[in-house]
Scaffold this motif. Sequence first.
Motif, short mmCIF file in Angstrom:
data_model
loop_
_atom_site.label_atom_id
_atom_site.label_comp_id
_atom_site.label_asym_id
_atom_site.label_seq_id
_atom_site.Cartn_x
_atom_site.Cartn_y
_atom_site.Cartn_z
N PRO A 36 -25.84 20.67 20.72
CA PRO A 36 -25.67 20.80 22.17
C PRO A 36 -26.68 19.94 22.92
N ARG A 37 -26.24 19.37 24.02
CA ARG A 37 -27.09 18.43 24.74
C ARG A 37 -28.35 19.12 25.29
N ASP A 38 -28.24 20.39 25.71
CA ASP A 38 -29.43 21.05 26.23
C ASP A 38 -30.45 21.30 25.13
N THR A 39 -29.96 21.54 23.90
CA THR A 39 -30.89 21.70 22.77
C THR A 39 -31.58 20.38 22.45
N ALA A 40 -30.79 19.29 22.42
CA ALA A 40 -31.37 17.97 22.17
C ALA A 40 -32.38 17.60 23.25
N GLN A 41 -32.07 17.97 24.48
CA GLN A 41 -32.98 17.69 25.59
C GLN A 41 -34.30 18.42 25.40
N ASP A 42 -34.24 19.68 24.97
CA ASP A 42 -35.47 20.45 24.75
C ASP A 42 -36.28 19.85 23.60
N LEU A 43 -35.62 19.51 22.50
CA LEU A 43 -36.32 18.95 21.35
C LEU A 43 -36.96 17.61 21.69
N ALA A 44 -36.26 16.83 22.53
CA ALA A 44 -36.77 15.50 22.90
C ALA A 44 -37.90 15.57 23.91
N GLY A 45 -38.04 16.72 24.58
CA GLY A 45 -39.08 16.84 25.59
C GLY A 45 -38.74 16.18 26.89
N HIS A 46 -37.43 16.10 27.21
CA HIS A 46 -37.00 15.51 28.48
C HIS A 46 -36.92 16.59 29.56
N ALA A 47 -37.43 16.25 30.73
CA ALA A 47 -37.45 17.23 31.81
C ALA A 47 -36.07 17.45 32.42
N SER A 48 -35.19 16.46 32.34
CA SER A 48 -33.87 16.60 32.96
C SER A 48 -32.82 15.94 32.09
N GLU A 49 -31.56 16.30 32.32
CA GLU A 49 -30.47 15.73 31.57
C GLU A 49 -30.30 14.24 31.87
N VAL A 50 -30.69 13.84 33.09
CA VAL A 50 -30.59 12.43 33.46
C VAL A 50 -31.43 11.57 32.52
#
Length: 365
Positions: free
Chosen positions: A321-335
């Motif tokens: 899931p993109r939100d999981t990948a975002q958390d693992l990557a340490g990105h503050a926003s989906e953008v």
Amino acid sequence: MIDEGFQLHLPSVDYLDGLRAADASVNTERNYASRIALYLSYTAALGIDWTRPSLQNLSGYLRWLVNEPLPPRGRRPDPEPRHRRPGTANAHLGTVCELLRWSALRGLVPDTVINILAQPKYLVYLPEGLDPGEDGQNRTVRAKAIKFSVAVPGFEWLVYEDVGRMIAVACHARDKFLLDLLRETGIRIGEALGLRREDMHLLPNSTMLGCKIPGPHIHIVRRPTNANRALAKSRQPRWIPIGADTVNFYTDYQYERDEVPRAASSDMVFVNLFAAPLGEPMKYPSTYELFKRLAKAAGLEAHPHMVRHGTITRWIKDGMPRDTAQDLAGHASEVSMKPYVHITNKEMREHAQRVNEIQKARKTK
């Protein structure tokens, strides 16, 4: 930052101190310092007051940046002259503009100079998430007055197998572990160099360490006090799971590290084992060069951040899931995730062929 009299150039030092106070990474500080030094050298050579450049002066500097050949990378001259790209020149001038604005706040640069650095621009197409305002007032912004028009650059990435080729040619267990860790976790190189031994929770159960997260994992923590000034970009701590193969690479590295007595006292994960100063934390410049050498030995032309792009792309394509990948990557926003998800030319062709087949099937019905 010194002037022609070998005295500190205090306005530049003040600006760089401001970057450091804002927790800018050591790489940002280094890049900005070199850009400012180049601008100051250019203006001094032409007799231009660096605090009062005209629009023509700045335009001339921008052209000079792309026309002036870069110095050779080694002792021998390059086969062909190398030049900065327009996008790189824009970045240089952007740093100069920041220096001028900073210095204006200290009364060194007049407002007349600051006023020429930007001009009003009406946004026909709004960036994602920007509210145009009730009367469209937010569509008018201040944009750079001087810059090259450049196409949106593409992003390069390394696939899983590419990093595997680099691991295969690496001679040392430390370097193999570093490459595998980057590939499996998608962390930035600065985050890897900032890891401490206390961040490595590699047992199936870490409760004895005061951690309730199950399974092997690592913790990414922003620490401005690291001796090598390696700094996690995100201020929000996070953890990332790792697999058995990565744990095995780490174990091999520990055996290698134990053979260097000076490394025992360091709590940093990645330390110098084969060159002085032994046992000291690895720093970004030498690690970057190490990565480039291993890439070249594997027949690749790559830099560390390309591994991160490849890892995040793999996560998404494998169904994470993109939100999981975002958390693992340490990105503050989906953008922030958008530049990290890639598609190969082969995949584009396969997708297009599938669409064509669907369209043909519809016509035959």
